[in-house]
Enzyme design. Structure first.
Site, short mmCIF file in Angstrom:
data_model
loop_
_atom_site.label_atom_id
_atom_site.label_comp_id
_atom_site.label_asym_id
_atom_site.label_seq_id
_atom_site.Cartn_x
_atom_site.Cartn_y
_atom_site.Cartn_z
N ASP A 1 46.34 46.46 45.39
CA ASP A 1 46.04 47.34 44.27
C ASP A 1 47.03 48.47 44.37
O ASP A 1 47.24 49.04 45.45
CB ASP A 1 44.59 47.86 44.32
CG ASP A 1 44.14 48.34 42.95
OD1 ASP A 1 44.30 47.57 41.97
OD2 ASP A 1 43.66 49.47 42.83
N SER A 2 47.68 48.75 43.28
CA SER A 2 48.71 49.77 43.33
C SER A 2 48.71 50.58 42.05
O SER A 2 48.12 50.17 41.05
CB SER A 2 50.08 49.14 43.58
OG SER A 2 50.25 47.98 42.81
#
Length: 200
Positions: free
Chosen positions: A69-70
């Site tokens: 997740d970024s």
């Protein structure tokens, strides 16, 4: 080779991870090959959302799973767009729409207050109920430009200024971007961890 599922529908990420993880004896398979259903990202942090995605993929496939997740954190906007980076301008927003919304929000903000950073959290879960998933966090410091530059990359890359190379992220060669980027740093941590604690 040991199969590991990558909890993403992004084929670019799948190819990149497959190349990198082959050295560790992993055969990376996209979750789409197992018809894994979409999971709601209900977490309030990058770490929570990465764990949700990895656990879901592990549960539906019975394999070890990696998820990332970024997003982009802008100081002037109190951390926005943050976990909502991919849908900053709306649920089905394009990269261009998200980028334009951010440029509008930052209109007139002086350079000294345009500091920002990309975050990437990578989570590897050995199985659905793994009590100690491997969690790696990479960070990339920069600032928000006033207009887009460059054609490489995706997302906010054209407006993310990279001080080390005095250009936008979208102007970097892919090899250089991997050396500097948040995802590159998180992957380095993951590989270091896998060398110390190989998956059996």
């Amino acid at each position: 080779m040991k199969k590991i599922v990558l909890a993403t529908g992004n084929q670019g990420k799948v190819r990149e991870m497959a190349d990198l993880l082959a050295d560790f004896g992993f055969d990376v398979v996209a979750q789409s090959e197992f018809n894994v259903s979409e999971v709601a990202e209900t977490g309030t942090t990058f770490i929570e959302n990465a764990i949700i995605k990895a656990r879901h993929a592990a549960k539906e496939t019975g394999l070890a799973a990696i998820a990332d997740d970024s997003g982009l954190e802008v100081d002037f906007l109190q951390g926005a767009p943050g976990i909502y980076s991919a849908r900053y301008a709306g649920e089905k927003a394009s990269d261009q729409e998200n980028l334009e919304k951010l440029l509008t929000a930052m209109e007139g903000v002086p350079e000294a207050q345009r500091t920002a950073r990309f975050h990437c959290v990578l989570v590897l879960m050995r199985h659905e109920n793994d009590p100690t998933p491997i969690v790696c966090h990479g960070k990339w410091e920069g600032r928000i430009l006033t207009q887009a530059h460059g054609d490489n990359g995706f997302g906010y890359d054209p407006i993310f200024f990279v001080p080390e190379d005095n250009c936008a992220s979208a102007e970097l060669e892919p090899v250089r971007k991997k050396q500097l980027s948040h995802r590159g740093k998180a992957l380095k941590q993951l590989f270091a961890t896998l060398r110390e604690q190989p998956l059996v």
